[in-house]
Design an enzyme around this catalytic site. Structure first.
Site, PDB file in Angstrom:
ATOM      1  N   GLU A  22       0.818  -1.214   0.000  1.00 56.02           N
ATOM      2  CA  GLU A  22       0.000   0.000   0.000  1.00 56.02           C
ATOM      3  C   GLU A  22       0.854   1.267   0.000  1.00 56.02           C
ATOM      4  O   GLU A  22       0.540   2.239  -0.671  1.00 56.02           O
ATOM      5  CB  GLU A  22      -0.893  -0.032   1.250  1.00 56.02           C
ATOM      6  CG  GLU A  22      -2.009   0.957   1.203  1.00 56.02           C
ATOM      7  CD  GLU A  22      -2.912   0.800   2.420  1.00 56.02           C
ATOM      8  OE1 GLU A  22      -3.171   1.796   3.070  1.00 56.02           O
ATOM      9  OE2 GLU A  22      -3.316  -0.343   2.717  1.00 56.02           O
ATOM     10  N   ASP A  23       1.934   1.260   0.784  1.00 55.91           N
ATOM     11  CA  ASP A  23       2.686   2.508   1.016  1.00 55.91           C
ATOM     12  C   ASP A  23       4.007   2.620   0.261  1.00 55.91           C
ATOM     13  O   ASP A  23       4.677   3.635   0.361  1.00 55.91           O
ATOM     14  CB  ASP A  23       2.965   2.675   2.519  1.00 55.91           C
ATOM     15  CG  ASP A  23       1.672   2.836   3.301  1.00 55.91           C
ATOM     16  OD1 ASP A  23       0.667   3.174   2.672  1.00 55.91           O
ATOM     17  OD2 ASP A  23       1.673   2.614   4.522  1.00 55.91           O
TER      18      ASP A  23
END
Length: 751
Positions: A92-93
Site C-alpha cells: 500500500e505505502d
C-alpha cells in the site's frame, strides 16, 4: 549533523529492540520455530519503509512490528501471519507489488497481504464508498483465509492504541468504524479481550468526559467491590477445596463502554447498574472427558450455598455460541441481597473465550473441534452477502451487521435437528435457510404445533415446521420481514426474475397496442405514456403492463394523439399553479441555504450562533444541543449536518463515508434555544404537575413546548419538550426536578 546521526542510531536501536521482543514472544509459543522467514520479512519491511515516520514521530516500521506482536501474543497465530503482519503496509505505502511479495515469500503470504491492502481510490462510482469497498475486499479474502481478518483486527487495535496523535476528524472516523465494524468482528471471532479494548478505546476518544467520569466512579467503588467479592467467594472456595478441584476464582468488572452503553439504553445513572461485578470460576478438569460434568457439579455445589435465579441459567457448555464460547452462567443471590453472576468454565473454555478461534488451533492436536463447522457456516454467509451486489454502502454495512454479528438462537426442525439462526429471525428466514424451494413456496408455519404467519419472530427453543403450497409465489412484501442475508438475496433474485418476465410480456403488449393504433413505438410516444401514468422510466411501465396493473385504453390513445380530455386539463392546472409553484419555492429556498465557502475537513468547526443559523443543519435524527459531543458530516450539497457522536446515523456515516466527517465543537453563549425531551417517572400525587411546572417555568424560566403525562395504578410517566440553551440547562432542570419528593427518575431522551 551529530544530532541527526544520534537520532538515527537511537531509532535503529529502538527498531532492533522491538523486533527482538517480537522474536522472543514467538519463541515462547508452541508454534514450529520458523525464525528465518520472520527475520527475512522484517528486513524486507524495514528496507521498504526506510526513512518514513508515523504521525507520532517514531519510525514507521514500529507499527508493523507492533501489529505482528499482537498477532503473535494476543491472538496466538504462527509464522505465516507474523510475516504477513510485518509486510501488511508494504504494497500500500511503497513501490513494491503483490507479485514481488509472492516471488520472495510465496503465494500464501502474498494472498494475505493483498487482502490487507486498501484499493487505490478513484475507481468507484459516486454511489460507492471507498471505505465499504475496502471492507468488501477484506471480507472476500477472509472467506478464503480467516487470518486476513485477524491481522486486520490486530492492525486496528494498534491504530486505536496510538490514536492520540491523529487529527480529531480522523479520530471520530476511526473510532466510529471500530465500534460499528471491528469490535463486533472481534466478538464474532471470539476475541473477547480485544473486543473489550477496542470498545473502550473508541468510547474514550468519542466521549472523553463520560469515559473519565466512569473510570473515576469505578475507582471510587473498587474497595467496596473487593469486599463484596471476598465475602461472596469465601464459602465457594471452601466448598471447591472440599471437592478437591484445581481452580482459580477471578473477579470480572464490567468495562467502561459496557457500563455507558447500559446507562444510555436503559436511561439509568451509574449507581443503578448492579451487574458491574461478576465472578469467574476457572478450573482444570481431572480428565478432559469429564469437563462438562465437572461444570455442572460445581454449579450444583455452589447453588446449595446461594439461591440461584430461576430464569437466569445460561448453558453454553452443551450448546456453544457460534463464536465458540463455552461456559455455564448462573446468577446467585448473595448474602447482602445483591444478584451476582457466576461464570463457570474450564481452562480450555477460558482460552477460547479470550482468544476465540485462534485458541482452537492450540487444542487441535487431538482432532478438529465441532466449532470449526460454525466458522465454516459463518464464512459461507459472508460469501452469500458478497455474491449479492448492493449499490448502497450503508445498506451493505447494515446487511453485514445484521447477519454476521447478530446474537444466535437455537431452533429445532420437526425431526428434532438443531439449527442456529440469528436473533429476531422470522419463520420465512428459517424456510429459506433450509432450502430456497421451501422458502419461495411457503404459506405459513407451525411453531410449537401452533399455526403462525411467515412474519412470526422465532424464539430460542422453538420447533418449526414450514407449510408450503405449489401455487404459492414470492410476494414483494416478504422483503419487509425477511431479516437474513440469504432470505433477502433469494427473494430479491426471484422478484427480479419475475420482473424481467413481466417486462418481456409488457413489451409485447405495448408493441401490439402501437401496431393496432397505427403508431410508431418510438421514444417520444413512450415518453408521453410515461408522463400520462406518472412513471419514471420505461422498465417500470413495461413491468406494470406485464403484471396487468396498467391496462392501455382510451385515455392512452387520447394522450398519444394529443386529444387532451378535461380531466387531464385539471391535472395540468393543478400541476402548474399548485405543485409547480411550491417546487420552485423550495428550490429557491435550498439555493439560498447552500453555503458558498469551502469547508476544510481537517480543521475543527466552531459552532457559533451565527454559523448554526446560516450554514449548518442540526440533524433531525438525534437533535444535538450545545454541550453534546458532536461531529459534522459534509453532505452531497456541501452542507454540514451536525450529529451527536453516538447517533446511530452518524455511526453508519463514520463507517462508510468517513472522509466527510468533520470534528466540531460548540462555541455558543446561551443566545439560541434548542428543543430537548425529558422523560419523568414517579409516584402519583396531588399537585405534582403544578410542582413540575413551577420549577421549570418560574424558578428556571424555561419555556415548555409540549407536556404529556399519564398515570396508571399510582405510577405516573411524563414526557416534556422544553426549549433550552445547552446541556448545562438540562442538568440543572433534571437536578431540580429530582428534588421533588415523589419523582424517582428524570432522564433526557430522544423524541
Amino acid at each position: 549533523m551529530d544530532d541527526i546521526q544520534a537520532k538515527e542510531m537511537a531509532d535503529e536501536e529502538m527498531i532492533n529492540q522491538g523486533f527482538q521482543d517480537l522474536l522472543d514472544a514467538y519463541l515462547a509459543t508452541k508454534h514450529r520455530k520458523k525464525v528465518e522467514i520472520i527475520t527475512k520479512a522484517f528486513n524486507f519491511a524495514k528496507q521498504a519503509h526506510k526513512g518514513v515516520k508515523r504521525r507520532s514521530g517514531e519510525p514507521y516500521i514500529m507499527h508493523p512490528i507492533a501489529v505482528a506482536k499482537i498477532v503473535c501474543v494476543e491472538i496466538g497465530l504462527g509464522s505465516t501471519s507474523i510475516c504477513s503482519a510485518l509486510l501488511h503496509d508494504v504494497v500500500e505505502d511503497t513501490d513494491y507489488t503483490v507479485e514481488d511479495i509472492e516471488n520472495i515469500f510465496g503465494p500464501k503470504i502474498a494472498q494475505i497481504v493483498d487482502g490487507l491492502t486498501k484499493i487505490s481510490g478513484g475507481i468507484f462510482g459516486d454511489r460507492a464508498s471507498a471505505q465499504t469497498e475496502n471492507f468488501k475486499k477484506l471480507l472476500l479474502t477472509m472467506s478464503s483465509d480467516i487470518r486476513v481478518i485477524l491481522i486486520k483486527i490486530a492492525d486496528r487495535l494498534h491504530n486505536m492504541r496510538t490514536l492520540g496523535s491523529m487529527l480529531p476528524n480522523k479520530q471520530y472516523k476511526i473510532a466510529g468504524e471500530t465500534l460499528y465494524i471491528y469490535a463486533p468482528l472481534a466478538n464474532r471471532l471470539g476475541l473477547n479481550k480485544i473486543k473489550t479494548e477496542l470498545e473502550n478505546l473508541s468510547f474514550k476518544y468519542e466521549h472523553p468526559e463520560e469515559y473519565k467520569q466512569i473510570e473515576e466512579k469505578l475507582q471510587d467503588t473498587a474497595a467496596a467491590r473487593d469486599e463484596v467479592f471476598r465475602n461472596f467467594t469465601t464459602p465457594i472456595r471452601a466448598q471447591l477445596d472440599k471437592m478437591g478441584i484445581d481452580y482459580q476464582i477471578v473477579a470480572r468488572v464490567k468495562s467502561p463502554y459496557s457500563i455507558w452503553n447500559k446507562m444510555q439504553t436503559k436511561n439509568i445513572p451509574f449507581e443503578e447498574i448492579y451487574d458491574i461485578l461478576a465472578v469467574r470460576i476457572i478450573f482444570t478438569p481431572k480428565n478432559p472427558e469429564e469437563e462438562l460434568n465437572e461444570c455442572f457439579n460445581i454449579y450444583v455445589s455452589i447453588s446449595k450455598i446461594y439461591k440461584p435465579h430461576p430464569d437466569r441459567l445460561r448453558d453454553w457448555v452443551s450448546h456453544p455460541k457460534a463464536n465458540g464460547y463455552q461456559a455455564l452462567h448462573v446468577t446467585l443471590m448473595s448474602n447482602n441481597g445483591q444478584w451476582i453472576e457466576v461464570q463457570i468454565r474450564s481452562e480450555r473454555m477460558n482460552d477460547v473465550a479470550e482468544q476465540g478461534f485462534a485458541a482452537h488451533w492450540k487444542y487441535k492436536e487431538g482432532g478438529g473441534s465441532e466449532d470449526e463447522g460454525e466458522l465454516e457456516k459463518w464464512l459461507k454467509t459472508i460469501k452469500e452477502i458478497l455474491d449479492d451486489p448492493q449499490p448502497d454502502a450503508i445498506d451493505f454495512l447494515d446487511t453485514i451487521k445484521l447477519n454476521l454479528f447478530a446474537s444466535e438462537i437455537f431452533v429445532f426442525t420437526p425431526k428434532g435437528e438443531i439449527k442456529t439462526m440469528p436473533q429476531n429471525c422470522t419463520a420465512l428466514d428459517f424456510a429459506f435457510s433450509i432450502h430456497t424451494f421451501l422458502g419461495s413456496h411457503c404459506i405459513g408455519a407451525k411453531v410449537n404445533h401452533k399455526l403462525v404467519p411467515l412474519s412470526h419472530k422465532l424464539q430460542s427453543g422453538d420447533q418449526v415446521e414450514i407449510l408450503t403450497s405449489k401455487s404459492q409465489r414470492v410476494q414483494p412484501e416478504w422483503i419487509n420481514f425477511a431479516t437474513t442475508a440469504k432470505a433477502k438475496a433469494k427473494i430479491l433474485a426471484i422478484l427480479k426474475r419475475e420482473q424481467k418476465h413481466a417486462q418481456k410480456e409488457g413489451e409485447d403488449i405495448l408493441n401490439e397496442f402501437f401496431k393496432k393504433e397505427d403508431m410508431e413505438p418510438n421514444s417520444v410516444n413512450v415518453e408521453k405514456l410515461l408522463k400520462y401514468h406518472k412513471l419514471s422510466d420505461k422498465d417500470v411501465l413495461l413491468a406494470a403492463l406485464g403484471q396487468k396493473t396498467i391496462v392501455l385504453g382510451d385515455g392512452d390513445k387520447n394522450e398519444l394523439k394529443d386529444k387532451t380530455a378535461s380531466s387531464s386539463w385539471r391535472k395540468y392546472l393543478t400541476f402548474s399553479f399548485g405543485g409547480g409553484n411550491k417546487e420552485t419555492k423550495e428550490k429557491e429556498k435550498e439555493e439560498e441555504k447552500e453555503p458558498v465557502e469551502k469547508i476544510d475537513t481537517k480543521k475543527v468547526l466552531k459552532l457559533t450562533e451565527d454559523a448554526i443559523q446560516k450554514n449548518y443543519v442540526i440533524a433531525e435524527c438525534c437533535h444535538p444541543i450545545p454541550g453534546d459531543d458532536v461531529l459534522g458530516y459534509l453532505d452531497e450539497n456541501n452542507r454540514v449536518v451536525i450529529h451527536k457522536r453516538q447517533c446511530p446515523v452518524a455511526t453508519k456515516l463514520k463507517s462508510s463515508y468517513g472522509n466527510r466527517i468533520i470534528a466540531a465543537e460548540w462555541d455558543t453563549h446561551k443566545a439560541l434555544s434548542f428543543p430537548v425531551y425529558l422523560y419523568i417517572k414517579g409516584i402519583d400525587d396531588v399537585g405534582l404537575l403544578n410542582q413540575i411546572t413551577q420549577i421549570i417555568s418560574q424558578q428556571l424560566s424555561v419555556n415548555i413546548r409540549k407536556l404529556s403525562i399519564e398515570s396508571n395504578d399510582g405510577i405516573f410517566e411524563g414526557k416534556l419538550q422544553l426549549y433550552v440553551h445547552d446541556v448545562d440547562d438540562v442538568k440543572t432542570i433534571c437536578t431540580n426536578l429530582r428534588k421533588i419528593n415523589n419523582i424517582k427518575s428524570v432522564t433526557r431522551v430522544e423524541d
